[in-house]
Write a protein that holds these residues in place. Structure first.
Motif, mmCIF file in Angstrom:
data_model
loop_
_atom_site.group_PDB
_atom_site.id
_atom_site.type_symbol
_atom_site.label_atom_id
_atom_site.label_comp_id
_atom_site.label_asym_id
_atom_site.label_seq_id
_atom_site.Cartn_x
_atom_site.Cartn_y
_atom_site.Cartn_z
ATOM 1 N N ALA A 166 0.802 -1.266 -0.271
ATOM 2 C CA ALA A 166 -0.036 -0.068 -0.194
ATOM 3 C C ALA A 166 0.776 1.385 0.056
ATOM 4 C CB ALA A 166 -0.929 0.008 1.204
ATOM 5 N N ASP A 167 2.157 1.289 0.629
ATOM 6 C CA ASP A 167 3.016 2.224 0.459
ATOM 7 C C ASP A 167 3.447 2.612 -0.805
ATOM 8 O OD1 ASP A 167 4.566 4.420 1.482
ATOM 9 O OD2 ASP A 167 6.233 3.010 1.540
ATOM 10 N N THR A 168 3.352 3.957 -1.159
ATOM 11 C CA THR A 168 3.722 4.443 -2.562
ATOM 12 C C THR A 168 5.002 4.929 -2.451
ATOM 13 O OG1 THR A 168 3.136 6.674 -1.944
ATOM 14 C CG2 THR A 168 1.520 5.269 -2.865
ATOM 15 N N GLY A 169 5.753 4.890 -1.364
ATOM 16 C CA GLY A 169 7.350 5.536 -1.164
ATOM 17 C C GLY A 169 7.313 7.002 -1.022
ATOM 18 N N ALA A 170 5.953 7.591 -0.824
ATOM 19 C CA ALA A 170 6.054 9.029 -1.006
ATOM 20 C C ALA A 170 6.086 9.480 0.449
ATOM 21 C CB ALA A 170 4.692 9.628 -1.436
ATOM 22 N N LEU A 171 6.650 10.661 0.751
ATOM 23 C CA LEU A 171 6.515 11.073 2.102
ATOM 24 C C LEU A 171 5.023 11.770 2.334
ATOM 25 C CD1 LEU A 171 8.028 11.845 4.760
ATOM 26 C CD2 LEU A 171 8.707 14.362 3.534
ATOM 27 N N HIS A 172 4.317 11.493 3.382
ATOM 28 C CA HIS A 172 3.185 12.066 3.827
ATOM 29 C C HIS A 172 3.417 13.168 4.770
ATOM 30 C CE1 HIS A 172 0.908 8.503 2.852
ATOM 31 N NE2 HIS A 172 1.943 7.663 2.871
ATOM 32 N N ASP A 173 3.196 14.422 4.250
ATOM 33 C CA ASP A 173 3.294 15.634 4.766
ATOM 34 C C ASP A 173 2.062 16.104 5.623
ATOM 35 O OD1 ASP A 173 4.314 18.049 5.659
ATOM 36 O OD2 ASP A 173 4.714 18.789 3.716
ATOM 37 N N ASP A 174 2.077 15.842 7.114
ATOM 38 C CA ASP A 174 1.064 16.240 7.636
ATOM 39 C C ASP A 174 1.094 17.562 8.192
ATOM 40 O OD1 ASP A 174 0.285 13.690 8.001
ATOM 41 O OD2 ASP A 174 1.251 13.040 9.646
ATOM 42 N N THR A 175 2.232 18.211 7.942
ATOM 43 C CA THR A 175 2.409 19.834 8.110
ATOM 44 C C THR A 175 1.609 20.490 7.188
ATOM 45 O OG1 THR A 175 4.199 20.246 6.751
ATOM 46 C CG2 THR A 175 4.424 19.409 9.148
ATOM 47 N N ASP A 176 1.133 20.019 6.171
ATOM 48 C CA ASP A 176 0.189 20.700 5.180
ATOM 49 C C ASP A 176 -1.351 20.608 5.712
ATOM 50 O OD1 ASP A 176 2.026 21.397 3.327
ATOM 51 O OD2 ASP A 176 1.675 19.637 2.046
ATOM 52 N N SER A 177 -1.694 19.503 6.490
ATOM 53 C CA SER A 177 -3.037 19.331 6.919
ATOM 54 C C SER A 177 -3.491 20.014 8.328
ATOM 55 C CB SER A 177 -3.544 17.765 7.093
ATOM 56 O OG SER A 177 -2.882 17.514 8.016
ATOM 57 N N TYR A 178 -2.376 20.390 9.058
ATOM 58 C CA TYR A 178 -2.598 21.409 10.238
ATOM 59 C C TYR A 178 -1.425 22.239 10.409
ATOM 60 C CZ TYR A 178 0.566 18.119 12.587
ATOM 61 O OH TYR A 178 1.724 17.471 13.098
ATOM 62 N N ARG A 179 -1.774 23.233 10.878
ATOM 63 C CA ARG A 179 -0.645 24.500 11.070
ATOM 64 C C ARG A 179 0.073 24.374 12.525
ATOM 65 N NH1 ARG A 179 -5.494 28.406 10.087
ATOM 66 N NH2 ARG A 179 -5.973 27.327 11.908
ATOM 67 N N LEU A 180 1.088 25.240 12.333
ATOM 68 C CA LEU A 180 1.851 25.154 13.839
ATOM 69 C C LEU A 180 0.958 26.156 14.968
ATOM 70 C CD1 LEU A 180 4.287 25.116 15.240
ATOM 71 C CD2 LEU A 180 5.178 27.117 14.154
ATOM 72 N N GLY A 181 0.037 26.878 14.383
ATOM 73 C CA GLY A 181 -0.706 27.557 15.115
ATOM 74 C C GLY A 181 -1.780 26.817 15.672
ATOM 75 N N ASP A 182 -2.065 25.437 15.143
ATOM 76 C CA ASP A 182 -3.048 24.636 15.672
ATOM 77 C C ASP A 182 -2.587 23.865 16.601
ATOM 78 O OD1 ASP A 182 -5.152 25.473 13.453
ATOM 79 O OD2 ASP A 182 -3.934 23.710 12.224
ATOM 80 N N LEU A 183 -1.265 23.914 16.963
ATOM 81 C CA LEU A 183 -0.662 23.192 18.100
ATOM 82 C C LEU A 183 -0.110 24.324 19.277
ATOM 83 C CD1 LEU A 183 1.614 20.731 16.267
ATOM 84 C CD2 LEU A 183 -0.400 20.224 17.137
ATOM 85 N N ASP A 184 0.098 25.450 18.791
ATOM 86 C CA ASP A 184 0.945 26.343 19.641
ATOM 87 C C ASP A 184 0.142 27.709 19.483
ATOM 88 O OD1 ASP A 184 2.144 28.276 21.308
ATOM 89 O OD2 ASP A 184 4.212 27.619 20.145
ATOM 90 N N PRO A 185 -0.805 28.008 20.448
ATOM 91 C CA PRO A 185 -1.620 29.364 20.402
ATOM 92 C C PRO A 185 -0.558 30.442 20.101
ATOM 93 C CG PRO A 185 -2.309 27.885 22.164
ATOM 94 C CD PRO A 185 -0.973 27.253 21.563
ATOM 95 N N GLU A 186 0.664 30.554 20.487
ATOM 96 C CA GLU A 186 1.274 31.775 20.541
ATOM 97 C C GLU A 186 1.810 31.944 19.009
ATOM 98 O OE1 GLU A 186 4.452 31.645 23.022
ATOM 99 O OE2 GLU A 186 3.550 31.784 25.080
#
Length: 235
Positions: free
Chosen positions: A126-146
């Motif tokens: 099932a793996d395509t060999g690609a890198l799954h970039d989770d930083t596209d689907s959520y932002r740094l501000g979603d984790l850190d209110p500052e």
């Protein structure tokens, strides 16, 4: 040597130290290893050990996994196959947010593919060999209110994350999930729950988890499923 590299026989080895700042762990209910990439501070790059991990993933080659428990010595633990590689937000050794590589390693009994379990083989297929970039689907501000846009309210942030989680869930439903897909937690969904809960346990039966802290003084925040994944619950 570095945490990722080749020994004298030129076979890739990865090393996990129980006292290291990387914090490698296991996927719940699987025994599969979530292994962080090379580089302590700043965004991790496809260089050195991270480049070797990408090459081994693409070729489907097994590597050696070594582990050092607290106050003990390194020892060879298992052969492993890289069944998926992801990029997510994490905190480096300097305390700053950065993009990190996360490789999912499935332990296998030997380097011979014929000895690997069906779950591992299916995940590799099932793996395509690609890198799954989770930083596209959520932002740094979603984790850190500052780091959030000052014009965005908590309610706006929650709606954004919930929408991203729903979109990710629909994409996953359109394909046959491998074992790693079923147990990797959607970072958008996790961030949405953390926002909703305000960082506190939402279980009325909780006996003190909001007060618990890691060795670094951070709150222990584990996002659990209402229906366990191991019992067929949704991701």
């Amino acid at each position: 040597m570095a945490g990722i590299g080749c020994l004298a026989d030129s076979i890739l080895s990865v090393f996990s130290d129980g006292k290291s700042p990387y914090g490698d762990g296991r996927l719940p209910d699987t025994g599969w290893i979530a292994y962080l990439g090379d580089g302590l501070s700043g965004d991790q790059r496809i260089t050195n050990g991270n480049e070797l991990m990408a090459e081994y993933q693409s070729a489907g080659r097994p590597l050696r996994y070594w582990h050092k428990p607290l106050q003990k010595q390194f020892s060879f633990e298992t052969w492993a196959a890289i069944v998926q590689r992801r990029m997510h937000w994490g905190v480096g050794a300097d305390g700053e947010w950065r993009r990190e590589f996360l490789s999912i390693l499935a332990p296998v009994p030997s380097p011979e593919r014929e000895s690997w379990t069906q779950d591992v083989v299916e995940a590799l297929e099932a793996d395509t060999g690609a890198l799954h970039d989770d930083t596209d689907s959520y932002r740094l501000g979603d984790l850190d209110p500052e780091a959030r846009d000052t014009t965005e309210t908590d309610e706006d942030a929650y709606k954004h994350l919930a929408k991203a989680a729903e979109a990710n869930a629909k994409r996953e439903q359109s394909k046959k999930p491998s074992l790693v897909d079923r147990f990797i937690r959607d970072p958008s969904a996790r961030a949405a729950v953390i926002h909703r809960s305000g960082g506190n346990c939402e279980s009325p039966q909780c006996a003190g988890r909001p007060k618990e802290r890691t060795s670094a003084g951070e709150p222990i925040l584990q996002v659990d499923h209402v229906q366990d994944l191991a019992k067929g619950g949704a991701g």
